[in-house]
Write a protein that holds these residues in place. Structure first.
Motif, PDB file in Angstrom:
ATOM      1  N   ARG A 336       0.837  -1.208   0.000  1.00 42.52           N
ATOM      2  CA  ARG A 336       0.000   0.000   0.000  1.00 42.52           C
ATOM      3  C   ARG A 336       0.869   1.254   0.000  1.00 42.52           C
ATOM      4  O   ARG A 336       0.589   2.220  -0.734  1.00 42.52           O
ATOM      5  CB  ARG A 336      -0.926  -0.002   1.215  1.00 42.52           C
ATOM      6  N   GLU A 337       1.932   1.246   0.773  1.00 40.74           N
ATOM      7  CA  GLU A 337       2.830   2.412   0.826  1.00 40.74           C
ATOM      8  C   GLU A 337       3.559   2.612  -0.496  1.00 40.74           C
ATOM      9  O   GLU A 337       3.734   3.752  -0.948  1.00 40.74           O
ATOM     10  CB  GLU A 337       3.818   2.238   1.980  1.00 40.74           C
ATOM     11  N   TRP A 338       3.983   1.520  -1.132  1.00 37.77           N
ATOM     12  CA  TRP A 338       4.624   1.651  -2.446  1.00 37.77           C
ATOM     13  C   TRP A 338       3.652   2.238  -3.469  1.00 37.77           C
ATOM     14  O   TRP A 338       4.041   3.051  -4.303  1.00 37.77           O
ATOM     15  CB  TRP A 338       5.144   0.293  -2.924  1.00 37.77           C
ATOM     16  N   GLU A 339       2.389   1.832  -3.389  1.00 41.25           N
ATOM     17  CA  GLU A 339       1.386   2.371  -4.307  1.00 41.25           C
ATOM     18  C   GLU A 339       1.178   3.862  -4.076  1.00 41.25           C
ATOM     19  O   GLU A 339       1.013   4.633  -5.031  1.00 41.25           O
ATOM     20  CB  GLU A 339       0.073   1.615  -4.147  1.00 41.25           C
ATOM     21  N   GLU A 340       1.195   4.288  -2.815  1.00 45.62           N
ATOM     22  CA  GLU A 340       1.053   5.716  -2.522  1.00 45.62           C
ATOM     23  C   GLU A 340       2.233   6.519  -3.068  1.00 45.62           C
ATOM     24  O   GLU A 340       2.099   7.702  -3.377  1.00 45.62           O
ATOM     25  CB  GLU A 340       0.933   5.929  -1.014  1.00 45.62           C
ATOM     26  N   GLU A 341       3.379   5.854  -3.203  1.00 45.01           N
ATOM     27  CA  GLU A 341       4.564   6.508  -3.762  1.00 45.01           C
ATOM     28  C   GLU A 341       4.590   6.445  -5.287  1.00 45.01           C
ATOM     29  O   GLU A 341       5.533   6.930  -5.915  1.00 45.01           O
ATOM     30  CB  GLU A 341       5.823   5.848  -3.207  1.00 45.01           C
ATOM     31  N   PRO A 375       3.325   3.770  11.628  1.00 45.55           N
ATOM     32  CA  PRO A 375       2.971   4.791  10.633  1.00 45.55           C
ATOM     33  C   PRO A 375       3.606   4.527   9.277  1.00 45.55           C
ATOM     34  O   PRO A 375       3.093   4.981   8.251  1.00 45.55           O
ATOM     35  CB  PRO A 375       3.500   6.094  11.258  1.00 45.55           C
ATOM     36  N   ASP A 376       4.717   3.785   9.256  1.00 45.25           N
ATOM     37  CA  ASP A 376       5.421   3.477   8.010  1.00 45.25           C
ATOM     38  C   ASP A 376       5.939   2.051   8.122  1.00 45.25           C
ATOM     39  O   ASP A 376       6.934   1.791   8.803  1.00 45.25           O
ATOM     40  CB  ASP A 376       6.582   4.457   7.792  1.00 45.25           C
ATOM     41  N   MET A 377       5.254   1.097   7.461  1.00 44.25           N
ATOM     42  CA  MET A 377       5.631  -0.311   7.596  1.00 44.25           C
ATOM     43  C   MET A 377       6.992  -0.603   6.973  1.00 44.25           C
ATOM     44  O   MET A 377       7.786  -1.375   7.529  1.00 44.25           O
ATOM     45  CB  MET A 377       4.565  -1.206   6.970  1.00 44.25           C
TER      46      MET A 377
END
Length: 518
Positions: A336-341, A375-377
């Motif tokens: 999910r975090e990579w997608e947000e980036e 907050p940041d996996m």
């Protein structure tokens, strides 16, 4: 006979296909922490005369947490709307389900007032309100006594700590509440107007006494939790009423019967494990990995508490001795975090990148508290590797490999702990649930265990949900027959262990990383 698994579309007509028509049809709703789905199961006679279960997915929808201020909530009204949509689609697509059942994740609940109306949106189990409350409860009651009473792994999201947080905050919702309904029971209530508390969900609260088969009223009083809001639990398979006239009219469908299946999704999934008659070990693999074994009685020993296992009620008068493992949540959050980036990497692409990454470069303890809700996996993974003196993952492939190898190591550790508690030796491990679509994780699990992994079925919770509906209506004799039906209806893929020497060496490194908590 192996049953078909279709995605949407009309079922075959029995006469046109040369097969007899369905003997029974059930509609199952399976709601997980990230998504929900509606599936129809038809019980049919196969070409060889043996019954088989044929499953068709008719609806799938996201389930996303909603943050408002400092709190995290479930969007429960939208979930109910998706359930109504699933009922409508089942009939639109030509099915005629006689019954329906709902299973969901455990522990969470809604509160009803004296008029039967919902008092606010239910909290999400990752809401921060329970921080520090395990320690408070332990200081009041004692850890050994709390475990002896409830038999559950000490997890911050257990219902008891959510209610204790509301009690401490003098929540107006708790003061006004007349009835507590756990999530699947709440959804069934809105469909049928009938209020029940199903047994398997009750045992996830840490407020139920498994040996005495009753609510722990004494603990409620100690923690300021009103005992008046709890209903007497009913066994899985209880017939829970029919769709209300208002729901039937709105959807344009008959007043089909609702069954309180094993409404905790883990217990429905275990009902579908295609195991034989002897002892077996399983993982229900998804956002969480639930690894355990089925017992006739809860195991409430001090050693069980020390190893952080739970005793959860199952179908057919059983108990599940299991442990919650953080599971694919860590990888899901990283993605999910990579997608947000800006990354558009799919899961198959990510798994392939992990396959090609260097093996055993870095390992984590998936159950370390730092991975619960950071907050940041990605940074949590990097920081764990950095502070333990390991190479820091630089790419998504390296990160994914680190997570998947570490999960497999944890599976081995927990399976060996389960064997030490039960005195059994398990020949291999059944893996069921959506996570088994990650073939690399299944292979890593077999490699780490040094034993075969039997993977399937994927939609185990929904299938178990259907099987328990069939037991309730007399279409299936009992849990043993239900598992035999599952075994002949769905393919199981066997993963044999490989590279034992390398995995054993890596396992020693892994246990050294988390020895203080093992």
């Amino acid at each position: 006979m192996t049953a078909d698994f279709e995605k949407a579309g009309l079922p075959e007509d029995g006469a046109a296909s040369g097969r007899p028509g369905p003997k029974a049809t059930a509609l199952a709703f399976d709601l997980g922490a990230g998504s929900g789905r509606a599936l129809v199961g038809t019980l049919e006679a196969g070409e060889d005369g043996a019954e088989a279960l044929r499953v068709t997915e008719i609806h799938r929808f996201p389930n996303e947490a909603i943050r408002i201020g400092e709190h995290l909530y479930w969007d429960i009204l939208r979930l109910f709307q998706e359930i109504k949509t699933g009922i409508r689609l089942a009939f639109r697509d030509g099915f005629r389900p006689e019954t329906l059942g709902i299973d969901t994740w455990g522990v969470d609940f809604g509160l009803l007032d004296a008029n039967g109306e919902l008092l606010g949106n239910p909290y999400h189990y990752r809401d921060p309100q329970t921080q520090g409350l395990i320690e408070e409860a332990v200081s009041l009651i004692g850890k050994e006594e709390l475990f002896r009473q409830g038999g559950l792994q000490f997890m911050p999201f257990n219902t008891v700590y959510q209610l204790y947080a509301m009690s401490k905050a003098r929540s107006p919702k708790l003061e006004a509440a007349e009835t507590l309904l756990l999530t699947p029971d709440l959804l069934l209530y809105w469909l049928t107007g009938v209020r029940i508390c199903e047994f398997t969900m009750a045992t996830t609260t840490q407020l139920f006494l498994p040996r005495e088969q009753r609510w722990n009223v004494e603990l409620m009083r100690r923690l300021g939790i009103p005992e008046r809001i709890f209903l007497a639990p009913v066994p899985p398979g209880t017939r829970a009423g029919r769709l209300t006239p208002a729901v039937s009219e709105e959807l344009g469908v008959p007043a089909i019967e609702a069954i309180a299946v094993g409404t905790h999704d883990t217990e429905s999934a275990v009902a579908a494990v295609p195991a034989g008659d002897g002892p077996f070990a399983y993982i229900v693999c998804g956002t969480w990995s639930l690894l355990g074994t089925e017992l006739a009685e809860p195991l409430l020993s001090a050693r069980t508490m020390e190893l952080e296992f739970s005793n959860e009620g199952g179908a057919g008068g059983t108990y599940q001795l299991l442990k919650n493992i953080m599971g694919l949540w860590i990888l899901q959050e990283c993605k999910r975090e990579w997608e947000e980036e800006g990354s558009r990497t799919t899961y198959p692409e990510l798994v392939e990148a992990a396959r090609n990454a260097e093996p055993f470069r870095s390992l984590i303890d998936p159950d370390d508290a730092v991975f619960y809700a950071p907050p940041d996996m990605n940074e949590a993974v990097r920081d764990f590797c950095r502070t333990t003196g390991q190479p820091v993952p630089r790419t998504p492939g390296e990160t994914a490999r680190c997570i998947l190898e570490s999960l497999a190591m944890r599976y081995r550790q927990v399976l060996e702990q389960a064997e030490s508690l039960t005195g059994e030796s398990y020949a291999g491990l059944h893996m069921v649930g959506g996570g088994i679509q990650n073939e690399l994780l299944c292979q890593f699990a077999a490699d780490a265990l040094g034993r075969p992994v039997w993977a399937g079925p994927v939609e185990a919770s929904a299938i178990g949900n259907m099987l328990l509906q069939f037991i309730a209506t007399g279409k299936c004799a009992n849990l043993r027959e239900a598992r035999r039906l599952s075994a002949r209806s769905f393919p199981v893929r066997v993963y044999d262990p490989q590279r034992a020497e390398q995995w054993n060496a890596a396992y020693e490194r892994y246990t050294a990383l988390q020895a203080p908590r093992a």
